[in-house]
Design an enzyme around this catalytic site. Structure first.
Site, PDB file in Angstrom:
ATOM      1  CD  GLU A 268      -3.059  -1.162   0.527  1.00 41.77           C
ATOM      2  OE1 GLU A 268      -3.330  -0.105  -0.084  1.00 41.77           O
ATOM      3  OE2 GLU A 268      -3.765  -2.181   0.457  1.00 41.77           O
ATOM      4  CB  CYS A 302      -2.020   6.966   0.965  1.00 39.74           C
ATOM      5  SG  CYS A 302      -3.471   6.212   1.693  1.00 39.74           S
TER       6      CYS A 302
HETATM    7  P1  NAD Z   1       7.884   5.503   4.864  1.00 38.01           P
HETATM    8  O1  NAD Z   1       8.065   4.774   3.592  1.00 38.01           O
HETATM    9  O2  NAD Z   1       8.904   6.492   5.270  1.00 38.01           O
HETATM   10  O3  NAD Z   1       7.750   4.474   6.074  1.00 38.01           O
HETATM   11  C1  NAD Z   1       6.723   3.508   6.121  1.00 38.01           C
HETATM   12  C2  NAD Z   1       7.174   2.360   6.994  1.00 38.01           C
HETATM   13  O4  NAD Z   1       8.141   1.596   6.293  1.00 38.01           O
HETATM   14  C3  NAD Z   1       7.844   2.783   8.299  1.00 38.01           C
HETATM   15  O5  NAD Z   1       7.460   1.888   9.321  1.00 38.01           O
HETATM   16  C4  NAD Z   1       9.310   2.647   7.964  1.00 38.01           C
HETATM   17  O6  NAD Z   1      10.125   2.495   9.095  1.00 38.01           O
HETATM   18  C5  NAD Z   1       9.285   1.396   7.110  1.00 38.01           C
HETATM   19  N1  NAD Z   1      10.415   1.177   6.217  1.00 38.01           N
HETATM   20  C6  NAD Z   1      10.993   2.054   5.381  1.00 38.01           C
HETATM   21  N2  NAD Z   1      11.987   1.450   4.700  1.00 38.01           N
HETATM   22  C7  NAD Z   1      12.030   0.161   5.088  1.00 38.01           C
HETATM   23  C8  NAD Z   1      12.841  -0.969   4.764  1.00 38.01           C
HETATM   24  N3  NAD Z   1      13.807  -0.872   3.872  1.00 38.01           N
HETATM   25  N4  NAD Z   1      12.599  -2.139   5.396  1.00 38.01           N
HETATM   26  C9  NAD Z   1      11.609  -2.251   6.283  1.00 38.01           C
HETATM   27  N5  NAD Z   1      10.824  -1.217   6.646  1.00 38.01           N
HETATM   28  C10 NAD Z   1      11.027  -0.021   6.057  1.00 38.01           C
HETATM   29  O7  NAD Z   1       6.438   6.223   4.782  1.00 38.01           O
HETATM   30  P2  NAD Z   1       5.794   7.284   5.781  1.00 38.01           P
HETATM   31  O8  NAD Z   1       6.447   8.602   5.588  1.00 38.01           O
HETATM   32  O9  NAD Z   1       5.675   6.739   7.147  1.00 38.01           O
HETATM   33  O10 NAD Z   1       4.310   7.351   5.194  1.00 38.01           O
HETATM   34  C11 NAD Z   1       3.950   8.145   4.107  1.00 38.01           C
HETATM   35  C12 NAD Z   1       3.884   7.327   2.847  1.00 38.01           C
HETATM   36  O11 NAD Z   1       3.019   6.211   3.020  1.00 38.01           O
HETATM   37  C13 NAD Z   1       3.276   8.101   1.680  1.00 38.01           C
HETATM   38  O12 NAD Z   1       3.962   7.783   0.503  1.00 38.01           O
HETATM   39  C14 NAD Z   1       1.847   7.597   1.646  1.00 38.01           C
HETATM   40  O13 NAD Z   1       1.206   7.761   0.398  1.00 38.01           O
HETATM   41  C15 NAD Z   1       2.039   6.163   1.994  1.00 38.01           C
HETATM   42  N6  NAD Z   1       0.813   5.573   2.502  1.00 38.01           N
HETATM   43  C16 NAD Z   1       0.134   4.706   1.704  1.00 38.01           C
HETATM   44  C17 NAD Z   1      -1.055   4.163   2.132  1.00 38.01           C
HETATM   45  C18 NAD Z   1      -1.845   3.239   1.260  1.00 38.01           C
HETATM   46  O14 NAD Z   1      -2.745   2.585   1.776  1.00 38.01           O
HETATM   47  N7  NAD Z   1      -1.567   3.131  -0.028  1.00 38.01           N
HETATM   48  C19 NAD Z   1      -1.553   4.479   3.403  1.00 38.01           C
HETATM   49  C20 NAD Z   1      -0.822   5.348   4.204  1.00 38.01           C
HETATM   50  C21 NAD Z   1       0.361   5.882   3.739  1.00 38.01           C
END
Ligand code: NAD
Length: 512
Positions: A268, A302
């Protein structure tokens, strides 16, 4: 402009600790003296609250072992009995609605109504999952052979690794935990490092629900770990499904690693959601819908509306109406009842917003309203949502900037509007505002919007849990929540049963 009046950091710290205690968390605020820690910060004042202990790779591995062990027992509990746990959890969430909303507000800066809405979404998915616990149905198909039965059975999958983003710190996990639990799985949850208090409280409530109904421990093991330490979760063959919510960059890093071990993913990822506004649109309704979708959660959903594709004949009027609405937006303390726009999550978010705006202007864009940071005398980032009129869909418009920027583009023909709409890497949510049924149907058709969520006369954000949620292309293709999204959390066994006494082979093969 007068500085915004904000609550004090000490008051927020006390409020967070009180909410945690009521949810059954007793350890927060008392950092162990060994090992790694994560600093909890509030975007409301931009200040640190306290440190909490963090897991290292060994802790993550141990969490997988514990969840795997629990899975061995949980998968044999009948699904309706598993539903009883989710029912109890939903009751506890309802009882602690205000506490969870406090934590979401303090950690993520959501306004009260949206924080409470996020908690309501948790309750809603629990209701759905409880019903589902009696409906994890497989099909029976006619066999081509006499005296044979052909059917499918859905079985629990194993440990689900859940990686969640900061902006829906509770709801997205609850979609996963509610479905995964009734499906007979266990979970290891790695929340965003920017939303660990909410995760701690949710886990405490879930554990209490499990104890109340006599379920085993370790059905949902929380690991507060860095992205690097979470690699164990991504790489473990004992985690058959990784459900990850976050940026496209995160998806690009983890998806190939899970695929390399033939694991499954539910991704997602980011959106770059657009709405098409046609000449027949009801502009009062459109304006209200656009403002909520573009500005809600300070542009940090998102599904936030990021591009408005307006017919050229009404573009000036739409811009004028939006400017007027943006000028009246109450920005400030998310706990103040009248506030509609809270803070950005952090300074990095503000930097990407400022960078995107500079680029948009360099590309020929005109800022119609907004963009300034409101003074607070703190290191918090309260910004005016921005409306930018763009001459073309340039590279910066095609990228997701996680901030309240709405790009306004114009079109002449509906074909042109749909082409512009789909010409971005992401494919999450989309809308058309029209009172012309032909236009609406065209947008919903196979050659219309290419997104996972396609709406008519309603904004791009604020989905209900009854439908499957997720998007195409760079959004990752995953689906969560309602409809048949539960199937991603189970494995399908196809069963052929011969009750005939003879051994006819399929496809009439003669092997005598
Ligand atoms: P982010 O990608 O910075 O982090 C999301 C999660 O992934 C965090 O828990 C982070 O620690 C983890 N993470 C990052 N890299 C990783 C790796 N290499 N291995 C394991 N875990 C890892 O995102 P954010 O800033 O917290 O959230 C915003 C983003 O999320 C936006 O792009 C938004 O559109 C997206 N989002 C999507 C949805 C959806 O349902 N499509 C819902 C909410 C947020």
């Amino acid at each position: 402009v007068d500085p915004l009046v904000l609550p004090g950091t000490d008051e927020l710290r006390e409020r967070a600790l009180a909410a945690l205690r009521r949810c059954g968390v007793t350890t927060a605020g008392h950092t162990g003296d060994t090992g790694d820690t994560i600093t909890v910060r509030t975007p409301i004042t931009g200040a640190d609250l306290f440190d909490i202990p963090a897991a290292d790779t060994r802790d993550v591995a141990a969490a997988i072992d514990a969840a795997h062990e629990a899975f061995g027992r949980w998968r044999m509990v009948p699904a309706p009995a598993r539903g009883a746990l989710v029912k109890r959890f939903g009751e506890l969430v309802g009882r602690h609605r205000a506490d969870l909303a406090d934590l979401i507000g303090i950690e993520v800066g959501k306004i009260r109504s949206e924080a409470l809405g996020e908690v309501q979404e948790m309750i809603d998915i629990c209701d759905l999952a409880v019903g589902l616990s009696r409906q994890l149905t497989g099909r029976t198909m006619p066999s081509e052979r006499p005296g044979h039965r052909l059917m499918e059975t859905w079985h629990p999958l194993g440990v689900v690794g859940v990686i969640s983003a900061f902006n829906f710190p509770a709801a997205v996990w609850s979609w996963n935990v509610a479905l995964a639990t009734v499906c007979g799985n266990t979970m290891v949850w790695k929340p965003s490092p920017r939303a660990v208090l909410t995760a701690t409280a949710c886990t405490a409530l879930f554990d209490r629900a499990a104890a109340d109904v006599g379920a085993p421990a370790n059905l949902n093991v929380l690991v507060i770990a860095s992205a690097a330490d979470a690699a164990v979760l991504v790489d473990s063959p004992r985690v058959p499904l990784v459900s990850a919510t976050g940026s496209q960059a995160m998806g690009e890093r983890i998806a190939p690693r899970v695929a390399a071990r033939f694991g499954r993913v539910i991704l997602e990822l980011g959106g770059n959601n657009a709405a098409v506004v046609t000449p027949s649109a009801d502009l009062d309704l459109t304006t209200r819908a656009v403002v909520f979708a573009a500005v809600g959660t300070a542009g940090q959903r998102c599904t936030t509306l990021r591009r408005l594709i307006v017919h050229e004949s009404i573009a000036d009027e739409v811009a004028a109406r939006l400017r007027a609405a943006y000028a009246r937006l109450p920005i400030g303390d998310p706990f103040t009842e009248s506030t509609l726009v809270g803070p950005l999550i952090d300074g990095q978010a503000h930097q990407s917003m400022a960078r995107a705006l500079r680029q948009a202007v360099a590309d020929g864009g005109t800022i119609l309203t907004g963009g300034d940071r409101r003074p607070t005398g703190t290191s918090a980032f309260y910004v005016e949502p921005v409306l930018v009129r763009m001459p073309a869909q340039t590279a910066i418009v095609r990228a997701e900037t996680f901030a309240p920027i709405l790009y306004l583009l114009t079109y002449r023909t509906l074909d042109e509007a749909i082409a512009l709409h789909n010409d971005v890497p992401q494919g999450l949510s989309s809308s058309i505002f029209t009172t012309d049924q032909r236009e609406a149907e065209r947008f919903l058709a196979a050659d219309g919007s290419d997104c996972g969520l396609v709406n008519v006369n309603i904004g791009t954000s604020g989905a209900e849990i009854g439908g499957a949620f997720g998007g195409e292309k760079a959004t990752g293709g995953g689906r969560e929540a309602g409809s048949d999204a539960w199937r991603a959390y189970m494995r399908r066994a196809t069963n052929t049963i011969n009750y005939s006494g003879a051994l006819p082979l399929a496809q009439h093969i003669d092997f005598a």
